[in-house]
Write a protein that holds these residues in place. Structure first.
Motif, mmCIF file in Angstrom:
data_model
loop_
_atom_site.group_PDB
_atom_site.id
_atom_site.type_symbol
_atom_site.label_atom_id
_atom_site.label_comp_id
_atom_site.label_asym_id
_atom_site.label_seq_id
_atom_site.Cartn_x
_atom_site.Cartn_y
_atom_site.Cartn_z
ATOM 1 N N ARG A 127 0.847 -1.192 0.000
ATOM 2 C CA ARG A 127 0.000 0.000 0.000
ATOM 3 C C ARG A 127 0.887 1.248 0.000
ATOM 4 N N LEU A 128 0.324 2.341 -0.532
ATOM 5 C CA LEU A 128 1.061 3.605 -0.583
ATOM 6 C C LEU A 128 0.224 4.736 -0.026
ATOM 7 N N ILE A 129 0.865 5.577 0.745
ATOM 8 C CA ILE A 129 0.317 6.889 1.100
ATOM 9 C C ILE A 129 1.194 7.909 0.392
ATOM 10 N N ILE A 130 0.594 8.677 -0.481
ATOM 11 C CA ILE A 130 1.347 9.652 -1.270
ATOM 12 C C ILE A 130 1.154 11.033 -0.655
ATOM 13 N N ARG A 131 2.240 11.708 -0.365
ATOM 14 C CA ARG A 131 2.195 13.032 0.246
ATOM 15 C C ARG A 131 3.029 13.990 -0.595
ATOM 16 N N GLU A 132 3.198 15.207 -0.131
ATOM 17 C CA GLU A 132 4.087 16.174 -0.785
ATOM 18 C C GLU A 132 4.894 16.922 0.268
ATOM 19 N N ASP A 133 6.070 17.374 -0.134
ATOM 20 C CA ASP A 133 6.901 18.174 0.762
ATOM 21 C C ASP A 133 6.244 19.534 0.999
ATOM 22 N N GLN A 134 6.574 20.123 2.117
ATOM 23 C CA GLN A 134 6.080 21.473 2.406
ATOM 24 C C GLN A 134 6.645 22.466 1.396
ATOM 25 N N ASP A 135 7.926 22.302 1.055
ATOM 26 C CA ASP A 135 8.554 23.137 0.035
ATOM 27 C C ASP A 135 8.305 22.478 -1.323
ATOM 28 N N LEU A 136 7.427 23.056 -2.122
ATOM 29 C CA LEU A 136 7.052 22.445 -3.406
ATOM 30 C C LEU A 136 8.107 22.658 -4.485
ATOM 31 N N ARG A 137 9.074 23.542 -4.236
ATOM 32 C CA ARG A 137 10.191 23.788 -5.157
ATOM 33 C C ARG A 137 9.718 24.065 -6.590
ATOM 34 N N GLY A 138 8.758 24.952 -6.694
ATOM 35 C CA GLY A 138 8.309 25.390 -8.006
ATOM 36 C C GLY A 138 7.122 24.632 -8.568
ATOM 37 N N ARG A 139 6.700 23.559 -7.917
ATOM 38 C CA ARG A 139 5.557 22.778 -8.403
ATOM 39 C C ARG A 139 4.236 23.348 -7.862
ATOM 40 N N LYS A 140 3.145 23.002 -8.529
ATOM 41 C CA LYS A 140 1.824 23.360 -8.039
ATOM 42 C C LYS A 140 1.388 22.346 -6.988
ATOM 43 N N PRO A 141 0.564 22.742 -6.020
ATOM 44 C CA PRO A 141 0.066 21.780 -5.030
ATOM 45 C C PRO A 141 -0.630 20.601 -5.706
ATOM 46 N N GLY A 142 -0.268 19.404 -5.309
ATOM 47 C CA GLY A 142 -0.869 18.197 -5.858
ATOM 48 C C GLY A 142 -0.213 17.678 -7.119
ATOM 49 N N GLU A 143 0.706 18.450 -7.725
ATOM 50 C CA GLU A 143 1.297 18.054 -9.010
ATOM 51 C C GLU A 143 2.172 16.812 -8.857
ATOM 52 N N ILE A 144 3.077 16.826 -7.876
ATOM 53 C CA ILE A 144 3.954 15.671 -7.662
ATOM 54 C C ILE A 144 3.124 14.445 -7.275
ATOM 55 N N ALA A 145 2.155 14.646 -6.398
ATOM 56 C CA ALA A 145 1.323 13.530 -5.945
ATOM 57 C C ALA A 145 0.571 12.897 -7.108
ATOM 58 N N GLN A 146 0.106 13.717 -8.028
ATOM 59 C CA GLN A 146 -0.639 13.187 -9.172
ATOM 60 C C GLN A 146 0.237 12.324 -10.065
ATOM 61 N N ILE A 147 1.479 12.778 -10.286
ATOM 62 C CA ILE A 147 2.397 11.991 -11.117
ATOM 63 C C ILE A 147 2.686 10.653 -10.450
ATOM 64 N N LEU A 148 2.937 10.662 -9.147
ATOM 65 C CA LEU A 148 3.207 9.414 -8.417
ATOM 66 C C LEU A 148 1.991 8.487 -8.453
ATOM 67 N N TYR A 149 0.834 9.053 -8.252
ATOM 68 C CA TYR A 149 -0.406 8.273 -8.250
ATOM 69 C C TYR A 149 -0.615 7.595 -9.599
ATOM 70 N N ASN A 150 -0.479 8.383 -10.669
ATOM 71 C CA ASN A 150 -0.692 7.835 -12.010
ATOM 72 C C ASN A 150 0.302 6.728 -12.326
ATOM 73 N N GLU A 151 1.551 6.935 -11.924
ATOM 74 C CA GLU A 151 2.585 5.945 -12.246
ATOM 75 C C GLU A 151 2.401 4.676 -11.427
ATOM 76 N N ALA A 152 1.977 4.821 -10.178
ATOM 77 C CA ALA A 152 1.731 3.635 -9.350
ATOM 78 C C ALA A 152 0.606 2.790 -9.945
#
Length: 885
Positions: free
Chosen positions: A788-813
């Motif tokens: 199972r996976l819990i996908i989160r994001e760092d507090q410092d998004l480093r230029g990304r939009k909120p949820g952007e990294i999580a969406q990529i991880l979710y789709n790839e999983a």
């Protein structure tokens, strides 16, 4: 055009092992414009800088750059060569330059070049950029003015000659030198073995001694009461007091400022009231209080004492000109000042002669003016004082000094309390004893200038700088052992293990890591401290005996190394991380950055390399150090070849860690006896252990001591905080780890699968500045490694939009075959941890890959306290009246 960025990289770096200037320019309208398309630009450029013909460029021959210029080259390349030429004309030697396009930034170019003087080099780049921009706009540019402007910037921070010769003496002995300010304050050596100097004042120089030397009257009193001959004199404050003192003394006199230096305001051999009045006015321009003392006949000598030795002696000749029968005195001064050995202050061997009130007074006393024309061969002394700083010259007489005079000079320096002193002696004949020819000490100088002894106008040069360095650091090179650790993963754990090895040897260890700076087991500063500034903090600590420095990619790229070379350089591995940053696009690029610490070592240094990683193995060809390979593979071919040549290796065979040198074999212990390996299940920590063992052996620690130390190193918050730390919370095995890239997460998943728990749950993310493909790779790895996976994001998004990294991880999983019901997206880190843990059942294993460790640890602490409270069963005597407990 516009300069976007410019800064100095002062340590060894990925471009050059020498300091560089790194600048980024935006060419804007001149993007992709070639010089063969720009009309007469090339001709005008060469007219302004004809010496560009000397530039080889990539052609490897004289005129190579001009060929490129005429064939057509880009403007960024032109700016590089123009800058280098301006700096060359200003006196710097530039051996390296490079221009590269900045990826994903059309029109942006990165320009790199070596430098000798930082402030001058930055100014040179700005002026080189301006010159090219000016010519592109078809205007003219004053090259001579620009060069002088660069020279002026260089002069502001350039070390004086006296300090330069001390630095040279340190370099000859391999003593590292760090400049602590823009002046002449230097650190020699590192850590506990460091010493400091400022010009020729050392950290052992008595401050009281300096105060005495700076007070001329106090100096005379101390010397006189100690039995050293000094001229009789008085301190006066008014012109009338000076005249009265002159009359009472009834002899020719000297007048000088009480707190003067470098011969400023000094007038000698005054014989009349009028001369005294005039000299007093000159002296008082340098301070209210003035000394009037008897004039001692004789020549002026400077004797330099270091410790208890006379190192050099020079006869000082006042500033003077020699007539040619045609030129005025003023013209002769101008001609003398054209000597390239003369500078405005102390930056050159000699100082230019300045015409001031003292010179004018001396000429008046000789019935001369600046317009007077001396006959051919006539020597006209412009001053009576013989300081180099006022235009004088020096003749070496070290071998001629009478032993009595040597003894008196050494004794005088002791009386005042100086370890380095310049003794000013007036005597008719330096070869005769001061007792016979009435020699007198007229001054004792703290921080004496030593350029006159290194570069005398006549006689033999004396290496006073070397003597001062020998006084400060009598033996050795002032260094402490430095261990540098780099690689993609495992750096922090390896750094901590090595630090423990050394701490267990009762050494005072300074360590830098992603956690912070640790000095002697105490946290000195928290945060990511893996850059050069943190390394400098450790190396400047006056008690540190050995430095263990985690050295990360970011610090290397931004600022280079914070030290010159390591005694042990460790490369753990190379895997994909931080791609797309600072021009790092491939694994080869990462390997190039990481290999820097191995490339700069000395032949006596050790380089510890991972023989299981092909990128790391290749680094053995790029180092001068002695290679130690380590491997967890059963029969690593690189280990076999290395041992066959008599090399050193640490590896595992049948579960036993062995250290071998050629045919010699040393048994360390079983892998399972090292707690951090989790009974041999954590392969990545086995590798870290092998690297630490190799480093310990390179540092001279016995195999028994290495074994004992590492057997006491565990994956807990005390020894390896934030690295596979285990907590048992409500029946769930909770692991906390810093894994933040595909390789790190894969190793943790692989390790925990050996535990054969019911379900493996991972809470993952990827820093926002990673490329999309790297994010997807983590998604694939996590989907294969966890149930199972819990996908989160760092507090410092480093230029990304909120949820952007999580969406990529979710789709790839999901694309990798994971069921959507086994994926939970909770963006805030602490919320994700709590949801993941709450959704886990007893017997599960939950892994938290964190960004901020403290909130996670605090949440675990609270849950453990609650767990303990709920499981508490009161004993009979715990009950109290009222039924409460």
């Amino acid at each position: 055009m516009e300069i976007r960025e410019i800064h100095a990289v002062e340590g060894a770096n990925v471009y050059s092992h020498r300091p560089i200037i790194r600048a980024i320019v935006d060419l804007q309208e001149w993007t992709e414009r070639f010089t063969d398309e720009l009309g007469d630009f090339r001709q005008r450029l060469v007219e302004h800088l004809p010496s560009l013909e000397e530039h080889y460029c990539s052609r490897g021959k004289r005129g190579g750059f001009l060929e490129r210029l005429h064939e057509g080259t880009l403007i960024g390349h032109v700016i590089e060569h123009v800058t280098i030429e301006l700096l060359t004309q200003a006196g710097q030697t530039i051996k390296y330059g490079k221009t590269m396009a900045v990826l994903d930034k059309p029109g942006w170019y990165e320009i790199i070049f070596n430098y000798e003087d930082k402030t001058g080099a930055i100014e040179g780049f700005k002026l080189g950029f301006l010159l090219v921009d000016t010519l592109l706009k078809e205007n003219s540019f004053d090259v001579s003015k620009a060069v002088n402007q660069i020279k002026s910037e260089m002069a502001k921070c350039e070390l004086g000659v006296s300090t330069q010769v001390i630095v040279k003496a340190c370099e000859e002995r391999g003593i590292p030198v760090s400049r602590l300010n823009e002046g002449s304050l230097l650190q020699l050596g590192y850590g506990r073995n460091q010493r400091r100097i400022q010009a020729t004042i050392t950290d052992a120089t008595s401050s009281i001694g300096v105060d005495i030397a700076c007070d001329k009257e106090m100096t005379k009193k101390v010397l006189s009461e100690g039995g050293v001959p000094v001229p009789y004199g008085l301190i006066v404050r008014t012109e009338e007091e000076a005249v009265k003192a002159f009359i009472d003394m009834d002899t020719s006199v000297v007048i000088k400022p009480l707190n003067g230096n470098q011969g400023k305001g000094v007038t000698l051999q005054l014989t009349s009231i009028a001369e005294v009045r005039a000299a007093f006015k000159v002296a008082q321009t340098y301070g209210e209080w003035v000394i009037i003392e008897e004039y001692i006949e004789g020549e002026h000598f400077r004797l330099v004492v270091v410790g208890e030795r006379l190192i050099a002696a020079a006869k000082r000749v006042p500033a003077h000109v020699i007539g040619d029968g045609q030129s005025t005195i003023e013209e002769l001064v101008a001609q003398t000042n054209l000597d390239p050995l003369r500078g405005d202050d102390h930056e050159k061997v000699l100082t230019k002669i300045k015409i001031d009130s003292v010179v004018l007074l001396n000429l008046t006393l000789k019935d001369l003016t600046l317009e007077s024309v001396p006959v051919k061969g006539e020597v006209v002394y412009l001053r009576d004082s013989a300081n180099l700083s006022t235009g004088g010259i020096a003749e070496d007489v070290t071998d001629l000094v009478h032993p009595d005079n040597v003894e008196m000079a050494v004794y005088a320096s002791k009386l005042v309390g100086l370890d380095v002193a310049g003794i000013d002696l007036v005597i008719e004949d330096i070869e005769a004893s001061y007792r016979e020819r009435r020699g007198c000490i007229i001054e004792v100088n703290a921080a004496p200038g030593i350029r006159m002894h290194h570069f005398p106008s006549k006689g033999k040069a004396r290496d006073v700088g070397k003597a001062i360095v020998e006084q400060v650091i009598p033996t050795g090179n002032g260094r402490i052992p430095i261990v540098a650790i780099s690689g993609t993963n495992g750096k922090t754990t390896t750094t901590r293990m090595i630090s423990k090895l050394l701490t267990d040897q009762k050494l005072f260890v300074g360590m830098t890591s992603t956690d912070g700076i640790v000095i002697n087991k105490k946290m000195w500063a928290r945060g990511d401290m893996t850059g050069p500034d943190s390394a400098k903090v450790v190396l400047r600590h006056p008690q540190v005996q050995v430095a263990v420095l985690e050295t990360a990619r970011g610090g290397i790229l931004r600022s280079g190394l914070g030290y010159d070379y390591a005694d042990v350089a460790v490369i753990t591995n190379v895997s994909s991380d931080h791609l797309g940053q600072y021009g790092i696009e491939t694994l080869e690029d990462i390997a190039h950055v990481k290999s820097l610490i191995a490339e700069v070592v000395k032949p006596h240094s050790y380089v510890v390399l991972n023989a299981d990683d092909p990128y790391v193995v290749q680094m053995a060809q790029r180092t001068k150090g002695r290679v130690i390979f380590f491997s967890t593979e059963k029969d690593n071919i690189h280990i076999r070849k290395h041992l066959a040549k008599g090399g050193i290796a640490v590896f595992v065979r049948r579960g036993i860690i062995l250290l071998c040198q050629g045919s010699q074999i040393f048994r360390i212990c079983s892998v399972k006896q090292i707690p951090v390996t989790w009974d041999g299940k954590a392969k990545h920590n086995i590798q870290n252990t092998l690297a630490a063992i190799a480093s310990g052996w390179a540092l001279g620690i016995s195999t028994a001591a290495i074994r004992d130390s590492l057997q006491g190193f565990s994956s807990d918050s005390e020894h390896n905080r934030g690295r596979l730390n285990l907590y048992k919370v409500d029946g769930v095995d909770v692991f906390v780890d810093y894994g933040h890239n595909a390789a790190g997460i894969a190793e943790i998943a692989k390790t925990l699968k050996h535990f054969k728990k019911k379900s493996l749950v991972g809470c993952i993310t990827v820093p926002g500045d990673r490329p999309d493909e790297m994010v997807r790779e983590v998604g694939r790895i996590a989907a294969k490694g966890f149930h199972r996976l819990i996908i989160r994001e760092d507090q410092d998004l480093r230029g990304r939009k909120p949820g952007e990294i999580a969406q990529i991880l979710y789709n790839e999983a999901i694309a990798s075959g994971m069921d959507t019901k086994n994926i939970m997206v909770v963006l805030p880190e602490l919320d994700a941890f709590c949801r993941g843990l709450d959704s886990s059942s007893p017997g599960d294993t939950f892994v938290m890959f964190f960004e901020h460790l403290e909130p996670i640890e605090e949440e675990i602490r609270k849950r453990l306290e609650l767990q303990k409270a709920l499981s508490y069963v009161p004993a009979q005597n715990d009950w109290v009246v009222g039924g409460e407990f």
